[in-house]
Design an enzyme around this catalytic site. Structure first.
Site, PDB file in Angstrom:
ATOM      1  N   ARG A 106      33.695   6.676 -48.508  1.00 57.92           N
ATOM      2  CA  ARG A 106      32.637   7.040 -47.679  1.00 57.92           C
ATOM      3  C   ARG A 106      31.551   6.365 -47.731  1.00 57.92           C
ATOM      4  NH1 ARG A 106      33.215  13.696 -47.348  1.00 57.92           N
ATOM      5  NH2 ARG A 106      35.508  13.641 -46.661  1.00 57.92           N
ATOM      6  N   ASP A 138      27.038   5.868 -46.718  1.00 55.13           N
ATOM      7  CA  ASP A 138      26.030   6.956 -45.939  1.00 55.13           C
ATOM      8  C   ASP A 138      25.354   6.043 -44.951  1.00 55.13           C
ATOM      9  OD1 ASP A 138      26.371   8.936 -47.973  1.00 55.13           O
ATOM     10  OD2 ASP A 138      24.944   7.592 -49.344  1.00 55.13           O
ATOM     11  N   TYR A 176      30.765  -2.861 -54.980  1.00 55.47           N
ATOM     12  CA  TYR A 176      29.519  -2.805 -54.074  1.00 55.47           C
ATOM     13  C   TYR A 176      28.555  -3.752 -54.430  1.00 55.47           C
ATOM     14  CZ  TYR A 176      30.470   1.915 -52.037  1.00 55.47           C
ATOM     15  OH  TYR A 176      31.172   2.979 -51.420  1.00 55.47           O
ATOM     16  N   ARG A 226      22.237   3.165 -55.155  1.00 53.23           N
ATOM     17  CA  ARG A 226      21.116   3.186 -54.766  1.00 53.23           C
ATOM     18  C   ARG A 226      19.993   3.908 -55.843  1.00 53.23           C
ATOM     19  NH1 ARG A 226      21.223   6.157 -49.231  1.00 53.23           N
ATOM     20  NH2 ARG A 226      18.959   6.143 -49.571  1.00 53.23           N
TER      21      ARG A 226
END
Length: 258
Positions: A49, A51, A109, A196
């Protein structure tokens, strides 16, 4: 039959991957478009998932259907019913025991950070931004501390619902392309906001507000309240999923090209 699809999307137009009450999740748009081709409701299951505001160069999902369609119908036909900021890149039949999430071995990522005194215009919403000069060698040294198996509680969102904060990081690297810093990560799985939060701490290292040793201490202390703030989502890209070769999926690994 069960079909796997590779998906690309601009996260700035959605409220994250997951289906939302107002139908503004990436999942909502894809399921509605796939249903147009299948002639019946379709339910997607994704590798991970993302954000709100987070992009994907290669998200992988699967669905089950009794509709017999050419593979290109699941690609070109579905895309004809989608807004331009989300696209199915490929479709591939898979065995009944395949699962986009549970069959995944690792996820990748990249965070793309524009480092300049003035925020970007044409890249707005597509990259993160930091206005003060950053030192690449220090960030590279700090990122290396993340490799291996660790308790990543120091970089875990307070609302994260993962059963364990332990993850195995196989890639943690920082590189530079002109005014852009690219933070690359690959792990068996990630915690909510983990990347992040790690990027936010690495930026502190890059501007010498936090030493490499201090970064390593943050990881060991496993206390989110001691870590720097969460960085903006704009520059975060889900770039790929690793599966065992026997699934014979198309290329599931992409990288940011600018």
């Amino acid at each position: 039959m069960k079909i796997a699809i590779g998906v690309e999307y601009h996260g700035g137009w959605f409220q994250g991957w997951q289906s939302q009450p107002n139908r503004q999740g990436v999942q909502d748009h894809l399921e509605a478009a796939l249903a147009q081709i299948a002639g019946t409701q379709v339910r997607l299951h994704a590798a991970g998932r993302t954000d709100a505001g987070v992009h994907a160069l290669m998200q992988v999902a699967h669905f089950e259907t009794t509709a017999a369609r050419p593979l290109q119908a699941w690609v070109r036909g579905t895309n004809a019913h989608l807004p331009p900021w989300v696209r199915v890149r490929w479709a591939h039949p898979v065995a009944d025991d395949f699962h986009a999430r549970f069959s995944a071995r690792a996820r990748s990522y990249q965070y793309v950070l524009y480092n300049h005194a003035v925020a970007p215009a044409t890249q707005h919403g597509r990259v993160g931004w930091y206005h003060r000069p950053l030192l690449l060698p220090f960030m590279q040294q700090a990122a290396a501390c993340l490799l291996g198996e660790h308790d990543f509680s120091a970089f875990r969102a307070s609302e994260c619902q993962a059963k364990t904060p332990v993850r195995t990081m196989v890639t943690a690297d920082v590189s530079q392309q002109g005014l852009f810093f690219i933070f690359s990560f690959k792990a068996n799985a990630f915690l909510q906001h983990q990347i992040r939060n790690m990027v936010g701490a690495l930026v502190y290292v890059g501007q010498e507000k936090l030493s490499v040793e201090g970064f390593a201490d943050l990881l060991q202390q496993q206390n989110r309240t001691l870590s720097p703030p969460t960085f903006m989502p704009d520059g975060l890209y889900f770039t790929g999923v690793q599966y065992d070769a026997h699934w014979q999926l198309p290329d599931c690994d992409q990288s940011w090209q600018g």
